[in-house]
Design a protein around this motif. Structure first.
Motif, mmCIF file in Angstrom:
data_model
loop_
_atom_site.group_PDB
_atom_site.id
_atom_site.type_symbol
_atom_site.label_atom_id
_atom_site.label_comp_id
_atom_site.label_asym_id
_atom_site.label_seq_id
_atom_site.Cartn_x
_atom_site.Cartn_y
_atom_site.Cartn_z
ATOM 1 N N TYR A 13 0.839 -1.205 0.000
ATOM 2 C CA TYR A 13 0.000 0.000 0.000
ATOM 3 C C TYR A 13 0.870 1.250 0.000
ATOM 4 C CZ TYR A 13 -3.183 3.690 1.278
ATOM 5 O OH TYR A 13 -3.901 4.863 1.271
ATOM 6 N N SER A 14 0.516 2.199 -0.859
ATOM 7 C CA SER A 14 1.124 3.531 -0.834
ATOM 8 C C SER A 14 0.027 4.549 -0.614
ATOM 9 C CB SER A 14 1.813 3.847 -2.171
ATOM 10 O OG SER A 14 2.921 2.992 -2.345
ATOM 11 N N TYR A 15 0.317 5.582 0.184
ATOM 12 C CA TYR A 15 -0.652 6.657 0.392
ATOM 13 C C TYR A 15 -0.833 7.436 -0.915
ATOM 14 C CZ TYR A 15 -1.142 5.761 5.332
ATOM 15 O OH TYR A 15 -1.462 5.180 6.528
ATOM 16 N N ALA A 21 3.934 2.635 2.173
ATOM 17 C CA ALA A 21 3.796 2.346 3.602
ATOM 18 C C ALA A 21 3.902 0.858 3.893
ATOM 19 C CB ALA A 21 2.467 2.894 4.107
ATOM 20 N N GLY A 44 5.084 1.431 9.452
ATOM 21 C CA GLY A 44 3.882 0.926 8.777
ATOM 22 C C GLY A 44 2.879 0.245 9.691
ATOM 23 N N SER A 46 0.600 1.426 11.970
ATOM 24 C CA SER A 46 -0.775 1.961 11.957
ATOM 25 C C SER A 46 -1.432 1.693 10.606
ATOM 26 C CB SER A 46 -0.771 3.467 12.230
ATOM 27 O OG SER A 46 -0.259 3.715 13.518
ATOM 28 N N THR A 47 -0.662 1.847 9.547
ATOM 29 C CA THR A 47 -1.216 1.598 8.206
ATOM 30 C C THR A 47 -1.696 0.154 8.089
ATOM 31 O OG1 THR A 47 0.380 3.204 7.329
ATOM 32 C CG2 THR A 47 -0.732 1.791 5.727
ATOM 33 N N ALA A 51 -5.408 -1.030 7.238
ATOM 34 C CA ALA A 51 -5.664 -1.880 6.062
ATOM 35 C C ALA A 51 -6.521 -3.084 6.447
ATOM 36 C CB ALA A 51 -4.340 -2.333 5.449
ATOM 37 N N ILE A 56 -8.244 1.639 4.440
ATOM 38 C CA ILE A 56 -7.471 2.227 3.350
ATOM 39 C C ILE A 56 -7.531 1.302 2.157
ATOM 40 C CG2 ILE A 56 -5.844 3.599 4.723
ATOM 41 C CD1 ILE A 56 -3.854 1.308 4.345
ATOM 42 N N GLY A 212 8.076 -0.670 6.110
ATOM 43 C CA GLY A 212 6.981 -1.279 5.355
ATOM 44 C C GLY A 212 7.150 -2.748 5.032
#
Ligand SMILES: Nc1ncnc2c1ncn2[C@@H]1O[C@H](COP(=O)(O)OP(=O)(O)O)[C@@H](O)[C@H]1O
Ligand SMILES: [Mg+2]
Length: 253
Positions: A13-15, A21, A44, A46-47, A51, A56, A212
């Protein structure tokens, strides 16, 4: 044969601004397992929790929760099983009283009347916060806020608890109470934390994220004794594994 309860494969995943991230993250978590998620700021953690909760997208790779693959159409179904406890409890407490905050989720699930009152009472009791029901969330101490936020998630009866930095902002006594609470939960738990001592006390297994990617995944004690790994990932060994008595027992709790 059953596979892992949470199964993440090659998650990328990338913002929207292009910041990568998560880069090829794969791991599984068994039912009832408590797994720590550690890594420096920006690793990474929290991301990854966002996810898993379907907050996200678009991502690439596969997220499978209990045999259901996360997709647009399945987000609601998957969210029923997951409870995400945010880093800042104030993000979870926004109603006039703690009772209302804890009732909010079940009401949305269609629970009413006595069943609702029972759900709220049981969630508050399980975090020792029954006496806070009539108080406004914003007036509580840090530890009380954290308990109320956890109760607000427990009241939805999730199978999986995802927690982001649960001990941040807590004084030592509240932190210890939280650790005992988390260690006793029967839920499948994935706990992102800078507090490696908390992870050591609650999670037999730990996943280390570094920029990440999964840098390590294994028994928490082994990972926290691996100074080379920790240093490479900008982490410090937990206090209870530092110093002359390291490994012999806990000298700081
Ligand atoms: N909303 C956002 N927009 C752009 N980049 C973000 C955003 N949130 C986080 N990031 C970036 O994504 C990466 C992972 O961040 P995060 O998941 O918050 O890490 P951690 O929780 O481990 O500190 C970092 O490089 C961070 O700067
Ligand atoms: Mg974070």
């Amino acid at each position: 044969m059953r596979g892992p309860y949470i199964d993440v494969r090659e998650l990328e995943y990338s913002y929207p601004d292009g910041t990568p991230a998560l880069r090829g993250v794969s791991f599984g978590v068994g039912q009832g397992e408590a797994v720590g998620l550690v890594g420096a700021n920006g690793a990474g953690k929290s991301t990854l929790l966002l996810a898993l909760t379907g907050l996200i997208e678009p991502f690439s790779g596969v997220i499978d929760i209990g045999g259901t693959v996360l997709s647009k159409g399945m987000v609601r179904e998957i969210r029923r099983r997951l409870g995400l406890i945010f880093q800042d409890p104030e993000d979870q407490l926004f109603m006039p009283t703690v009772f209302d905050d804890v009732a909010f989720g079940p009401i949305n699930q269609g629970v009413t009347g006595e069943a609702l009152a029972a759900r709220v009472a049981s969630a508050l009791d399980s975090v020792g916060a029954g006496h806070l029901a009539d108080r406004p969330g914003y007036r509580l101490s840090g530890g009380e806020k954290r308990s109320a936020a956890i109760a607000a998630v427990l009241s939805m009866d999730p199978e999986i608890l995802l927690m982001d930095e649960p001990s941040s902002g807590l004084d030592p006594k509240s932190r210890r109470a939280l650790i005992d609470l988390l260690a006793g939960f029967p839920h499948t738990r994935l706990i992102a934390a800078h507090d490696l001592d908390l992870v050591l006390d609650v999670c037999p297994r730990t996943i280390v994220l570094h920029r990440g990617e999964v840098a390590a995944d294994g028994p928490t004690v082994e990972i926290f004794r691996d100074k080379v790994l920790l240093e490479r990932c900008s982490l410090e060994p937990p206090l209870s594994l530092q110093g002359p008595t390291a490994g012999a027992g806990r000298w700081i709790t």
